[in-house]
Design an enzyme around this catalytic site. Structure first.
Site, PDB file in Angstrom:
ATOM      1  CG  ASP A   1      -1.275   5.794   9.201  1.00 38.45           C
ATOM      2  OD1 ASP A   1      -0.883   5.078   8.262  1.00 38.45           O
ATOM      3  OD2 ASP A   1      -1.247   5.407  10.384  1.00 38.45           O
TER       4      ASP A   1
ATOM      5  CG  HIS B   1      -1.480  -6.775  -1.397  1.00 37.81           C
ATOM      6  ND1 HIS B   1      -0.501  -5.855  -1.102  1.00 37.81           N
ATOM      7  CD2 HIS B   1      -2.483  -6.544  -0.499  1.00 37.81           C
ATOM      8  CE1 HIS B   1      -0.888  -5.097  -0.091  1.00 37.81           C
ATOM      9  NE2 HIS B   1      -2.083  -5.499   0.301  1.00 37.81           N
TER      10      HIS B   1
ATOM     11  CG  HIS C   1      -5.687  -7.712   3.414  1.00 40.90           C
ATOM     12  ND1 HIS C   1      -4.566  -8.451   3.130  1.00 40.90           N
ATOM     13  CD2 HIS C   1      -5.404  -6.442   3.026  1.00 40.90           C
ATOM     14  CE1 HIS C   1      -3.641  -7.668   2.603  1.00 40.90           C
ATOM     15  NE2 HIS C   1      -4.123  -6.436   2.519  1.00 40.90           N
TER      16      HIS C   1
ATOM     17  CB  THR D   1      -0.938   0.006   1.219  1.00 34.40           C
ATOM     18  OG1 THR D   1      -1.849  -1.080   1.101  1.00 34.40           O
ATOM     19  CG2 THR D   1      -1.723   1.309   1.303  1.00 34.40           C
TER      20      THR D   1
ATOM     21  CG  HIS E   1      -1.854  -3.316  -3.417  1.00 38.18           C
ATOM     22  ND1 HIS E   1      -2.936  -4.111  -3.084  1.00 38.18           N
ATOM     23  CD2 HIS E   1      -1.665  -2.491  -2.362  1.00 38.18           C
ATOM     24  CE1 HIS E   1      -3.373  -3.773  -1.889  1.00 38.18           C
ATOM     25  NE2 HIS E   1      -2.629  -2.792  -1.425  1.00 38.18           N
TER      26      HIS E   1
END
Length: 546
Positions: A164, A486, A310, A80, A354
């Protein structure tokens, strides 16, 4: 008569010349640029649920915008923080410095989270962990930085995300503000890096207690569940659980109570995206983004797609429902932009940081190659001790990289190359491993493109490990036995959507090959501003112009 006509003609010509002169004396830019990065959105999600999308969300982007169908991430690991940074810098980890969501610091022996900054204080929360963040670890400028520089900091730049890192890194070094969701309060917060107190509009938004409103009726499917024919059956064995639910099945009637017990539960539901979109609308209104002739930039990350992926895996009904509801949320957001900024007065792009792999259980059930791999410091250290008679030569294994302890090797007068090669030879005999590579020598390694280049691009020598491990296709780490993850170079993780729409953008599509690093320079060309400082991409010129 002829004299009068000559005077009139001269006046018309002068008028046209002056109009052209006045037009060319001002740089033409949109009033607002909006970046929508949908977390863990594989390219094929544009079409998997296409028939169920309405006309004004994803379909509007595809109809009115320009879709690039062959865009890939040109580095590893595909995580990420790295993805968001690369989109906005046009650079790669080797240059912009964000080597992962976190990494191991050999000099201190500690893990480093990409945006943690102990020198700043939380604003809007008492939680130091939630609020002490900044872009201090980012080495390159972003397109948002370059817009600020081009307008002598008259532009306004705002970042909004549940995460964040997905707000902070894209918003750059000196934005108007960056805001993220705090699990301890259920509010959007920031840090003293940006300001000492939240703006009134953020406080007003937080005071609405929107998360409670969004989850109060639980979560059921948007459509009758029998219509979710693009997904696996509900309660498939590879799906994880949500909140207090005993099975991964609709409806999730206890969501309101689960949210009160642990506020981060909203992240794995479609309501996290709805909350983010509403916060983005509040930012437009509160900061008056796009309200004048000076171009502003709004950074928006839709993170619930990632959390749901996820938790449940990309073939779950839960994930499909998240996308169908996101489609409706985007339609409402585009309508808001049309009404407040003006249709064709803003430019929007949609991409992803991603993709995501299919769940291991899903692949096995359908006779596809898959498996699990484990990365264990203890196992590696046992092997190395048997050879070199030194304990703990492996300091850390993370990001599919092995970090060796340089000091231990020096103190024991070991040849680092010999230690690395011994471990590489062992790794290359593991059935889960496709390639194990010395990262310093990846450029000359006998491995095929594009894997070699992606290792090189991802190697940040100050922050990356010593050995990069590439696992076989669709093999997942053991911590992903439910849901998915990932990080790999393969298409399921690296093939991302990219659509531009609005001011200055053509309609159409292309199957030409492009990279994630081409997004920022395309925006630079559109806005007529300098490329970000570490940019390695090229403008996608076919999308620009009417």
């Amino acid at each position: 008569m002829f004299k009068k006509l000559s005077v009139v003609l001269l006046a018309v010509l002068c008028s046209g010349f002056n109009a052209q002169k006045n037009k060319s004396s001002q740089v033409e830019r949109p009033k607002l640029v909006v970046g929508l990065v949908v977390d863990q959105m594989r390219w094929d999600f544009l079409y998997r649920y296409y028939e169920k999308y309405q006309n004004d969300g994803f379909k509007r982007l595809l109809k009115e915008g320009y879709s690039l169908n062959n865009v890939h991430i040109n580095y590893i690991p595909t995580y990420t923080a790295v993805g968001h940074t690369t989109i906005y810098t046009g650079s790669v980890p080797a240059i912009h410095g964000i080597a992962g969501n976190d990494w191991f610091d050999k000099t201190t022996g500690k893990n480093v989270y990409c945006t943690t900054d102990e020198s700043v204080k939380p604003v809007g929360t008492e939680s130091v962990k939630s609020g002490s963040h900044s872009p201090k670890n980012l080495w390159s400028t972003t397109i948002t930085d370059e817009l600020m520089l081009a307008t002598n900091f008259k532009s306004k730049v705002v970042g909004v995300s549940l995460k964040d890192r997905a707000s902070i890194l894209p918003a750059g070094h000196n934005p108007t503000g960056a805001y993220w969701f705090d699990d301890t309060t259920g509010n959007f917060i920031t840090s003293s890096y940006y300001m000492n107190e939240l703006p009134k509009w953020v406080n007003d938004f937080n005071n609405q207690k929107m998360p409670e409103q969004l989850v109060k009726n639980g979560w059921n499917t948007l459509l009758p569940i029998a219509q979710y024919t693009e997904s696996s059956p509900d309660n498939s064995p590879w799906e994880g659980l949500l909140g207090s639910a005993k099975t991964p099945t609709f409806p999730y009637n206890n969501l309101a109570a689960d949210y009160q017990a642990k506020r981060d539960v909203i992240r794995s539901t479609p309501f996290g995206n709805t909350l983010t979109m509403k916060a983005a609308e509040a930012a437009i209104k509160g900061e008056q983004l796009g309200a004048d002739a000076i171009t502003d930039f709004l950074v928006v990350n839709l993170a619930s797609t990632d959390y749901a992926g996820h938790r449940f895996g990309p073939n779950a009904i839960e994930v499909e429902d998240v996308y169908l509801r996101l489609d409706r949320d985007m339609a409402e957001f585009f309508k808001y932009l049309d009404q407040t900024v003006g249709k064709d007065q803003y430019t929007v792009f949609l991409s992803a940081d991603h993709g995501g792999a299919h769940a291991e259980g899903f692949m096995e059930e359908h006779k596809m190659p898959t498996g699990f791999y484990g990365e264990d410091n203890k196992e590696f250290n046992t092997l190395l001790k048997s050879k070199f008679n030194v304990d703990n030569l492996v300091a850390k294994v993370t990001n599919n990289q092995v970090y060796l302890d340089d000091k231990l090797m020096t103190d024991n007068k070991l040849d680092a190359d010999q230690v690395k090669q011994y471990l590489i030879d062992i790794l290359n005999k593991d059935k889960s491993v496709l390639f194990a590579v010395d990262m310093k020598k990846a450029g000359s390694a006998t491995i095929p493109e594009p894997v070699r280049t992606r290792i090189v691009n991802g190697y940040t020598w100050q922050r990356s490990g010593d050995i990069q491990v590439i696992y076989h296709d669709s093999w997942l780490p053991t911590y992903s036995k439910l849901g998915t993850t990932h990080g790999a170079w393969n298409s399921y993780d690296s093939h991302i959507p990219l659509i531009f729409m609005g001011w200055g953008i053509k309609s159409g599509e292309s199957n030409k090959e492009y990279n994630m690093t081409d997004i920022a320079p395309t925006l630079s060309a559109l806005l007529r501003v300098q490329f970000p400082s570490g940019n390695v991409g090229n403008p996608i010129i076919e999308v620009i112009g009417k």
